[in-house]
Design a protein around this motif. Sequence first.
Motif, PDB file in Angstrom:
ATOM      1  N   TYR A 169       0.901  -1.139   0.344  1.00 17.96           N
ATOM      2  CA  TYR A 169      -0.094  -0.122  -0.027  1.00 17.96           C
ATOM      3  C   TYR A 169       0.933   1.257   0.112  1.00 17.96           C
ATOM      4  CZ  TYR A 169      -3.380  -3.880   1.192  1.00 17.96           C
ATOM      5  OH  TYR A 169      -3.723  -4.867   1.799  1.00 17.96           O
ATOM      6  N   GLY A 170       1.504   1.695  -1.118  1.00 19.13           N
ATOM      7  CA  GLY A 170       2.444   2.949  -1.180  1.00 19.13           C
ATOM      8  C   GLY A 170       3.414   2.426  -0.476  1.00 19.13           C
ATOM      9  N   ARG A 171       4.233   3.167  -0.046  1.00 15.03           N
ATOM     10  CA  ARG A 171       5.703   2.798   0.406  1.00 15.03           C
ATOM     11  C   ARG A 171       5.989   2.472   1.747  1.00 15.03           C
ATOM     12  NH1 ARG A 171       7.231   5.824   5.857  1.00 15.03           N
ATOM     13  NH2 ARG A 171       9.188   5.192   5.163  1.00 15.03           N
ATOM     14  N   SER A 172       4.129   1.289   2.337  1.00 12.42           N
ATOM     15  CA  SER A 172       3.652   0.229   3.463  1.00 12.42           C
ATOM     16  C   SER A 172       3.638  -0.648   3.198  1.00 12.42           C
ATOM     17  CB  SER A 172       2.526   1.213   4.104  1.00 12.42           C
ATOM     18  OG  SER A 172       1.489   1.291   3.999  1.00 12.42           O
ATOM     19  N   ILE A 173       3.814  -1.951   3.383  1.00 12.56           N
ATOM     20  CA  ILE A 173       3.296  -3.244   3.006  1.00 12.56           C
ATOM     21  C   ILE A 173       3.311  -3.947   4.495  1.00 12.56           C
ATOM     22  CG2 ILE A 173       4.561  -5.097   3.028  1.00 12.56           C
ATOM     23  CD1 ILE A 173       6.705  -3.900   1.652  1.00 12.56           C
ATOM     24  N   VAL A 174       1.994  -5.078   4.536  1.00  9.40           N
ATOM     25  CA  VAL A 174       1.388  -5.379   5.769  1.00  9.40           C
ATOM     26  C   VAL A 174       1.682  -7.324   5.146  1.00  9.40           C
ATOM     27  CG1 VAL A 174      -1.072  -6.143   6.866  1.00  9.40           C
ATOM     28  CG2 VAL A 174      -0.881  -4.109   5.606  1.00  9.40           C
ATOM     29  N   ASN A 175       2.177  -8.334   5.841  1.00  7.96           N
ATOM     30  CA  ASN A 175       2.274  -9.391   5.570  1.00  7.96           C
ATOM     31  C   ASN A 175       2.003 -10.266   6.669  1.00  7.96           C
ATOM     32  OD1 ASN A 175       4.586  -8.872   4.312  1.00  7.96           O
ATOM     33  ND2 ASN A 175       5.824  -9.677   5.869  1.00  7.96           N
ATOM     34  N   PHE A 176       0.918 -11.180   6.137  1.00  8.03           N
ATOM     35  CA  PHE A 176       0.122 -11.853   6.462  1.00  8.03           C
ATOM     36  C   PHE A 176       0.898 -13.484   6.785  1.00  8.03           C
ATOM     37  CE2 PHE A 176      -2.404  -9.095   4.416  1.00  8.03           C
ATOM     38  CZ  PHE A 176      -3.698  -9.348   5.042  1.00  8.03           C
ATOM     39  N   TYR A 177       0.849 -13.700   7.944  1.00  7.23           N
ATOM     40  CA  TYR A 177       1.918 -14.933   8.440  1.00  7.23           C
ATOM     41  C   TYR A 177       0.580 -16.114   8.770  1.00  7.23           C
ATOM     42  CZ  TYR A 177       6.506 -12.442   7.964  1.00  7.23           C
ATOM     43  OH  TYR A 177       7.744 -11.393   7.831  1.00  7.23           O
ATOM     44  N   SER A 178       0.917 -17.254   9.204  1.00  7.82           N
ATOM     45  CA  SER A 178       0.478 -18.356   9.433  1.00  7.82           C
ATOM     46  C   SER A 178       0.661 -19.525   9.865  1.00  7.82           C
ATOM     47  CB  SER A 178      -0.905 -18.386   8.811  1.00  7.82           C
ATOM     48  OG  SER A 178      -2.331 -19.423   9.500  1.00  7.82           O
ATOM     49  N   PHE A 179       0.090 -19.938  10.594  1.00  5.69           N
ATOM     50  CA  PHE A 179       1.007 -21.601  10.486  1.00  5.69           C
ATOM     51  C   PHE A 179       0.878 -22.488   9.951  1.00  5.69           C
ATOM     52  CE2 PHE A 179       0.532 -20.546  15.089  1.00  5.69           C
ATOM     53  CZ  PHE A 179       1.920 -20.468  15.370  1.00  5.69           C
TER      54      PHE A 179
END
Length: 179
Positions: A169-179
Amino acid sequence: MRITGGKLKGRVIKCPDGIIRPAMDRMRESVFAILGDLDGKSWLDLFSGSGTIAIEAVSRGSKEVQLCEKDKIKVKQVLENVSITEKELGVKIGCHFMAVELFLKRCKDKFDYIFLDPPFPYKYRLDLLKIIEQRQLVKEGGFVMIHYPEEDALPEEIGTLTLKDKRIYGRSIVNFYSF
């Protein structure tokens, strides 16, 4: 800031005094769309700021919601935002005003979703993810999501947590982690 979906869609959330970098409406709306139905799910909002993410989770159906924010300047506004939400929807939001690191080390609950939005200059993101993984604070099938600047990097695996999705998102990131 406004709530982007659910029963409180369009409601404006007041920002507290002090330094705050509210999660963009577009980013929040996208993250919640990716997760889908939150009915009855548990949620932990870390580095809560104004409480917007926790309130958004309740608006979209989460029933067990907690937030953590250490900045004492934000306490009054967070409690006001949460109180209005609790009265409107009848869902209690647990508020913890302490360092996130301490909260995670003491936490005995497990959550379907954990959202971390530390200040961009914060240098201990990986340490927090390791604590969450080692203490198994996310339920099986749940997600740990972390919002961070593009100039930083996070690994694809943190112990048993694996990167499942990454959104920019623009200059930001969202990581989604799971097992």
